[in-house]
Structures are given as C-alpha cells and as structure tokens.
Design an enzyme around this catalytic site. Structure first.
Site, PDB file in Angstrom:
ATOM      1  N   ASP A  76       0.818  -1.232   0.000  1.00  0.00           N
ATOM      2  CA  ASP A  76       0.000   0.000   0.000  1.00  0.00           C
ATOM      3  C   ASP A  76       0.842   1.269   0.000  1.00  0.00           C
ATOM      4  O   ASP A  76       0.403   2.320   0.473  1.00  0.00           O
ATOM      5  CB  ASP A  76      -0.944   0.058   1.207  1.00  0.00           C
ATOM      6  CG  ASP A  76      -2.152  -0.855   1.081  1.00  0.00           C
ATOM      7  OD1 ASP A  76      -2.214  -1.626   0.110  1.00  0.00           O
ATOM      8  OD2 ASP A  76      -3.030  -0.792   1.955  1.00  0.00           O
ATOM      9  N   CYS A 109      -4.382  -5.772  -2.968  1.00  0.00           N
ATOM     10  CA  CYS A 109      -3.184  -6.548  -2.629  1.00  0.00           C
ATOM     11  C   CYS A 109      -3.078  -7.883  -3.359  1.00  0.00           C
ATOM     12  O   CYS A 109      -2.100  -8.144  -4.061  1.00  0.00           O
ATOM     13  CB  CYS A 109      -3.125  -6.771  -1.129  1.00  0.00           C
ATOM     14  SG  CYS A 109      -2.941  -5.251  -0.168  1.00  0.00           S
ATOM     15  N   ASP A 343       2.873  -2.983  -4.031  1.00  0.00           N
ATOM     16  CA  ASP A 343       1.815  -3.763  -4.690  1.00  0.00           C
ATOM     17  C   ASP A 343       0.714  -2.872  -5.252  1.00  0.00           C
ATOM     18  O   ASP A 343       0.150  -3.136  -6.307  1.00  0.00           O
ATOM     19  CB  ASP A 343       1.232  -4.826  -3.753  1.00  0.00           C
ATOM     20  CG  ASP A 343       0.651  -4.253  -2.470  1.00  0.00           C
ATOM     21  OD1 ASP A 343       0.805  -3.040  -2.198  1.00  0.00           O
ATOM     22  OD2 ASP A 343       0.037  -5.030  -1.703  1.00  0.00           O
TER      23      ASP A 343
END
Length: 562
Positions: A76, A109, A343
């Site tokens: 993140d 994710c 990610d």
C-alpha cells in the site's frame, strides 16, 4: 531458520498443469539471450559501488554466473512516500533507474501480488479480489495458479529462491499451516496471528511453525529482513545465484512503526493537494458524488494514518540499507539486481475518499519502481508506460528463466542500460486497469489465513473516537466500501501516457487529461468527441480479453485520439 540447502523446499520438476482455458496465453516466453545478459554483466562489473559503500577488499565481481535478484515489495505504498525513504533513494534510485510511468493493473493486494508472480493481468490469473469466490489465496490455490510463477521459473533456471514476509491474502487456509508453494527453496510467511500489526504472529518457516511475540526483536519488518540477509549470506557462500523476495507489510494499516520510530515526524499531516477533499465532485461517478466533504474528525484520522505510514516505512528504509550492506560484504552487490516497488498505491482524502485503494485515480495506480544492477544506467529515468505485469518477465529475463504460462507483460531489460532512454518503437500505448467486486465464497472460509485490516473507506468511522480500525475483516463478513455509503462499481480502464480513461459497470465514464489536469479534477468524458470516446472504447474492449502475446500486440497498436 534451517540452514540453506539447495532444493530443500523444491517441488516436483513438473510444475505446470494444464491451465484453465480462459487463462491460456499465446506467443513468446520472453527469454533474453545469454549474449544480452553477458553484456549487462560486463558493463555492471565496470561500474563503481554506491556512495559510502566500498566493495570489500579484493572483491572481483564474477560475470561467470547468473546475476542475483533481490526483490523488495512494500504494501500500500504511494509513489510520494519515497520522500520518507532517503536510503532507498540514495542506494537504489540514484544508483539505477526510476520508472516514471509504472502502474498497477488492479489496485488491491492479492490481485496485484498474483500479477507480480505470474506476469499476467488479473482477468487472466483469475484472482480478481482479496477473497470470496473470486480472489484471495484460496482461489489462487484451488485454480493451481501457483504452479507456474516467477518462483518456479527461477528455481528451474538454477536459482536459490526465498520468500520472506507477506504472500497472498488468506494464506494458508485450507492448504494447511505448513504449506510451501512450488518453486520456493526457502519460505517464511505468516500462517497465523496478526502479521499486519508487526507483532504476535506465527511464521511458517520451511514447514515449521515459529511463534513471534511482542518484544523488540519480534518486529515483523526486522524479522523478515534478518531472514533475507541470512538467505543471501548462505546462498553467496555456495556461489549459487539467488532470487530473494522480501515482502514487508508496511505501510499497510495499522502501520505499526518500529519502537525507535514511534515519535518520528511530529505534527506531520497528509498533503492537502488540489484533489484533497475535492470541493466539486459533480462530474465524478455516483459513488464519489455520494460522499460528503471530509469532517474534521475524518481529517484527523487521515493525518494520523499518514504519519503512522511514514513512521512504519523507516524500518523498511533501514532494511534496504542493511541488505545492500550485506550484498557488499559478500561481494555480491555488483552482481545483483535490486528491484523496489509496491503492490498498489493509496489515497488519503483525495476526491473526498478517507483512505484506501481500489480506484483508477493516480494515487492508487501510480507506483514507485526502482531498479539498480549490473549494467543499469545510474540516476536514469524511463518514461515508457510500464506495469506490474512486466516484473515477472523482467526477472525471468535477468535469470534466464522461462515463464511457462506465457505472460501478458514484457521484459524491461532493454530499458535498463541507456540513461534516460527514449520510448522504444512499438512500445505499449495503453496499460489495462481493472476492478471487480468480491463475490460470495462457495464454501465457508471463516478462519482463513492472513486477512487485511479495514481501510478507513471500509470502516464505520462515525464514532467520536480517533482510533483507527485495526481488526482484520472476517472472511465470512461482507465488506463495505467508503464507510458503508457506496461500493466502488466494477470498472475497466486504460492508462495512456497522458490520459486515464475508465468505463464503469454503471455506464458512467471518466476521462482525464493528465498533462493539463494532473489531480484529476475535471472529468472531460462528457465533453470529448464521439470519435475519441469510440477509439478509447474499442481499444479497451480489445484489452479486456487479451492473453499472452495478444496483450503486447493490442497495447502497442497505434491509438489516434481526435
């Protein structure tokens, strides 16, 4: 961890089952010639070490074996979070290449991580969300997605492979706590507990369950870093090329900092850019229009989240420096590609959304990608359109591995050696953006493995408390987006060099001219010519079904916008 043994976690050499028909790729395997790699290695051996880091006395980097790869993946992390990571900037960015137009296919994710492992868009991996019946580890495992990844490719190419940290959301669930996916010789990933909180978790270390508590030495980022250093040291001692995959949980919520960083950045607040708490959202999709302006309470929560994210990244910054030092000490630095990325991105108040991801806005899709290594031009910038589907083909090309399920992405190796290279002819003109709604699971998945804590977008923050939501969502409980007000509709879109175009399942569209409107305040879809909208729609329609070699072909076709 157990002593390194080549093949100690290997699986059968027959990695690849017959894939599902809708995931069969076409075309090339993206393996670069040994001659190209040899040129890169020779050039790399002629370069000097990092500032402040002298190669070990008498070190002579060897070009007679394959280069190593150290892959560092944050969770993140926004593009602008690099401002909090001076060591990453000094040791990777300044010593290598920054990809200025690097994007994420699905800003969530598990889909993103699956695309990284396989080099495919999410519509081809089948891992569309973090859980339910169409995502998460359980979907990847049930559909045998793990049988052909960059890990199996590098393992079969003679590399020692190791993963340390976060794997796929929901791991290990029905596979069992001792499960190690194919291709990984060394494995350390959380099988139980609160790994997102950095303390009080259990790691599956090569099939053995090892508990970590709440002491200073149990802090997750530091544990995974020590294990990665150990892996590098052992592999180097055997002269075996290695592929180390370090996946930290920072700065993901709850963004727990290391003990020495809990007081860092006093008074830090989230950037108040033009998109923050956007005043006029009348041109936005209905899910944005339904959001009220940010309240003072929400803004305090956003600022607290931003500060904790910055604090949590300090340990990651030290981690990268520690690993570079380890490579230098073992005389491996000049023979190692170091790749640093995230990610997915993260919004913090932009367009009235409290904090989260899953949108097609720049905060969520535009990520850092930094690469240093043998032959890589220093302090270089690449402006070509690149994305997370390119990582597996790039790593495979470096290592001479073969991705047996043809990837949708392309190798970035040709962009590494020339400083500030021009965009190659026939490079991609568009990059595909996707988002799906999590469907109900076909079986009870309560008690699943590692589940994400809610972002503020998903949590009910109507109370007066400033506490952040930190409890992972139950696998059996439905998720609510944007604090329960409205769910982000499914969408597909295109990121062009200077435009973003999105089509929602609701029939709504967004189109932004990022040269004139980098903050995406003015949706020009309503004013665009029918010819322009039709050209974008036709290209998006072609990209929705691309697979393997058809993806680069459709991405690269000329696109004229009138």
């Amino acid at each position: 961890m157990a002593p390194y043994r080549r093949g100690s976690m290997s699986r059968t050499a027959s990695h690849v089952p017959t894939p599902r028909r809708d995931r069969v790729g076409l075309g090339r395997g993206h393996v670069w010639s040994e001659a190209v790699l040899a040129v890169l290695l020779v050039a790399g051996c002629a370069t000097s070490s990092s500032p402040g880091r002298r190669s070990a006395q008498g070190a002579t980097p060897s070009s007679r074996r394959k280069p190593n790869v150290l892959f560092v993946l944050t969770d993140d992390m926004r593009l602008d979070d690099l401002r909090f990571m001076p060591k990453v900037r000094e040791l990777i960015r300044d010593q290598g290449v920054s990809f200025d137009r690097y994007f994420d296919n699905v800003t969530l994710c598990c889909p993103a991580r699956t695309s990284i492992l396989r080099g495919q868009y999410s519509h081809n991996t089948g891992v569309l969300t973090n859980g339910g019946g169409n995502g998460g580890f359980e979907t990847a495992h049930a559909d045998m997605v793990e049988q052909s990844t960059i890990a199996t490719a590098m393992h079969d190419a003679g590399y020692a492979t190791g993963l340390f940290g976060k794997y796929l959301n929901g791991y290990p669930h029905t596979a069992g706590p001792a499960y190690v996916p194919p291709g990984w010789d060394q494995w350390s990933s959380s099988s139980k507990g609160n790994a997102y909180g950095e303390y009080d978790y259990t790691l599956n270390e090569n099939g053995k369950q090892v508990d970590y508590g709440h002491g200073p030495d149990d802090y997750g980022t530091d544990v995974y870093t020590r294990q990665t250093r150990d892996f590098i040291t052992r592999a180097a001692s055997t002269s075996t090329p290695f592929f180390a995959y370090l996946a930290v949980y920072a700065p993901h919520s709850p963004s727990t900092p290391a003990p020495q960083d809990t007081r860092a950045f006093p008074g830090l607040k989230a950037p108040r850019d033009p998109a923050y708490d956007e005043a006029d959202v009348s041109d936005k999709p209905r899910y944005i229009q339904a959001l009220p302006p940010l309240t003072p309470q929400r803004q305090r929560l956003i600022d607290r989240r931003y500060r904790k994210r910055a604090q949590s990244l300090q340990a990651v910054d030290r981690s990268v420096a520690s690993l570079v030092d380890a490579l230098d000490a073992k005389r491996q630095l000049d023979d190692t590609y170091v790749i640093f990325t995230s990610d997915n991105g993260f919004h913090l108040g932009q367009h009235r959304m409290p904090s989260g991801k899953q949108t097609a806005y720049e905060t969520d899709i535009h990520l850092p990608l930094l690469i240093r290594g043998p032959g890589v031009a220093k302090a270089s910038h690449v402006t070509a359109l690149t994305g997370n589907v390119d990582l597996a083909p790039t790593i495979a090309a470096i290592g001479g591995g073969r991705l047996t399920d043809n990837p949708d992405g392309r190798s970035l190796v040709p962009l590494l050696t020339t400083k500030n290279p021009r965009v190659p002819a026939h490079w991609r003109q568009v990059f595909l953006l996707e988002h799906w709604t999590e469907t109900s699971a076909q079986q009870d998945r309560s008690g699943a493995g590692q589940l994400e804590p809610d972002d503020l977008d998903q949590a009910d923050t109507t109370s007066s408390s400033d506490a952040q939501p930190t409890t992972p969502t139950s696998a059996a409980a439905p998720r609510r987006s944007l604090a329960g007000r409205s769910r982000i509709p499914e969408f597909q879109g295109l990121r062009l060099p200077t435009y973003t175009y999105v089509e929602y399942s609701t029939g709504e569209r967004e189109l932004y001219d990022l040269t004139r409107d980098p903050d995406e305040l003015n949706n020009i879809a309503g004013a665009a010519s029918p010819a322009r909208l039709d050209a974008l729609h036709q290209r998006l329609d072609a990209m929705r079904s691309c697979a393997g070699a058809t993806c680069p072909a459709r991405e690269s076709a000329p696109l004229v916008l009138r």
